[in-house]
Design a protein around this motif. Sequence first.
Motif, PDB file in Angstrom:
ATOM      1  N   ALA A 153     -76.185   3.342  23.336  1.00 13.32           N
ATOM      2  CA  ALA A 153     -76.095   2.427  22.192  1.00 13.32           C
ATOM      3  C   ALA A 153     -74.646   2.217  21.774  1.00 13.32           C
ATOM      4  N   GLY A 154     -73.869   3.309  21.760  1.00 16.47           N
ATOM      5  CA  GLY A 154     -72.452   3.184  21.435  1.00 16.47           C
ATOM      6  C   GLY A 154     -71.715   2.317  22.424  1.00 16.47           C
ATOM      7  N   GLY A 155     -72.011   2.494  23.722  1.00 18.29           N
ATOM      8  CA  GLY A 155     -71.364   1.679  24.749  1.00 18.29           C
ATOM      9  C   GLY A 155     -71.716   0.209  24.615  1.00 18.29           C
ATOM     10  N   VAL A 156     -72.981  -0.082  24.309  1.00 21.78           N
ATOM     11  CA  VAL A 156     -73.398  -1.472  24.106  1.00 21.78           C
ATOM     12  C   VAL A 156     -72.646  -2.084  22.937  1.00 21.78           C
ATOM     13  N   LEU A 157     -72.513  -1.337  21.841  1.00 27.68           N
ATOM     14  CA  LEU A 157     -71.818  -1.856  20.657  1.00 27.68           C
ATOM     15  C   LEU A 157     -70.324  -2.058  20.916  1.00 27.68           C
ATOM     16  N   VAL A 158     -69.746  -1.193  21.759  1.00 25.23           N
ATOM     17  CA  VAL A 158     -68.338  -1.381  22.127  1.00 25.23           C
ATOM     18  C   VAL A 158     -68.157  -2.716  22.832  1.00 25.23           C
ATOM     19  N   TYR A 159     -68.971  -2.949  23.837  1.00 24.95           N
ATOM     20  CA  TYR A 159     -68.893  -4.211  24.576  1.00 24.95           C
ATOM     21  C   TYR A 159     -69.192  -5.393  23.660  1.00 24.95           C
ATOM     22  N   ALA A 160     -70.279  -5.292  22.886  1.00 25.94           N
ATOM     23  CA  ALA A 160     -70.683  -6.395  22.012  1.00 25.94           C
ATOM     24  C   ALA A 160     -69.598  -6.700  20.987  1.00 25.94           C
ATOM     25  N   GLY A 161     -69.083  -5.663  20.334  1.00 30.18           N
ATOM     26  CA  GLY A 161     -68.050  -5.880  19.329  1.00 30.18           C
ATOM     27  C   GLY A 161     -66.798  -6.510  19.899  1.00 30.18           C
ATOM     28  N   THR A 162     -66.377  -6.032  21.060  1.00 30.57           N
ATOM     29  CA  THR A 162     -65.164  -6.561  21.688  1.00 30.57           C
ATOM     30  C   THR A 162     -65.316  -8.037  22.035  1.00 30.57           C
ATOM     31  N   PHE A 163     -66.429  -8.402  22.641  1.00 30.90           N
ATOM     32  CA  PHE A 163     -66.595  -9.784  23.088  1.00 30.90           C
ATOM     33  C   PHE A 163     -66.955 -10.728  21.951  1.00 30.90           C
ATOM     34  N   ILE A 164     -67.580 -10.216  20.903  1.00 34.45           N
ATOM     35  CA  ILE A 164     -67.787 -11.053  19.710  1.00 34.45           C
ATOM     36  C   ILE A 164     -66.447 -11.372  19.064  1.00 34.45           C
ATOM     37  N   MET A 165     -65.559 -10.386  19.002  1.00 38.65           N
ATOM     38  CA  MET A 165     -64.219 -10.638  18.468  1.00 38.65           C
ATOM     39  C   MET A 165     -63.487 -11.695  19.276  1.00 38.65           C
TER      40      MET A 165
END
Length: 261
Positions: free
Chosen positions: A152-164
């Motif tokens: 879940a943490g890894g998914v949020l890292v990717y999601a947060g980075t690409f949303i930014m």
Amino acid sequence: MFYVSIFFQYVAQYMKTRLQYRVDVFVELISDLLLQAVNLIFILVVFGHTDLLNGWSRDEIIFIYGFFLVPYAIFSAFFNIWDFNERYIVKGEFDRVLTRPIHSLFQVILERIELESLFGAVTGLIVMFYAGARMDLQISWYDPFLFVLFVAGGVLVYAGTFIMIACISFFADANTSIMPMMYNIGNYGRYPVDIYNRAIRFILTWILPFAFVGVYPAAYFLKKTEWYAYSFLTPIIGAVFFILSVLLWNAGVKRYRGAGN
């Protein structure tokens, strides 16, 4: 519960649409499998010329690669926003999104889901079990819960980075081409960070924290005690980056002035 209901309605409609073209879905699954196989073969070729890579064995790196595939597959299934600038800003479809009484980011994510990408998570689990069996890894009763937390943490890292990165479109009128480059940089997270120099290691840890998608959380299961602190930072880093991305998205939406001249 309202958002949960909307989520399952989007998923149901997506499945109806995709199952009308079953051959296309099958071809996509095969192509994804071939891509993952090529990456795995690359690792095997590298270790055909050496037994260790800066202290990491072949099976350990294969295990890291398998772990990386799980959060990356979930991200690819639910955060497929690589064409946000072209589709929603340049073509003006974001105006349509803003007319609905649902958070705009939630809509954009659900409109671009690709559930067939979840097959990559199955491949990742198979690769992990294969490498783990070769290394005779011992699993504790609480490790599956930590695995879910780290994924879940890894998914949020990717999601947060690409949303930014997608948010740049709210502040820059020109069409940006930074997204493909970020996808390529993200692949560095599936290899041990200590094989890179200090500058790249710092970037992959604190600036573009893709190392928290693969090597850091996987290091816990590989019993790399020197990386444990980074392993348990994974969900925290993921939550921080995702919250920041949502705040930046909200700020960008307020700045958005609509399509046209």
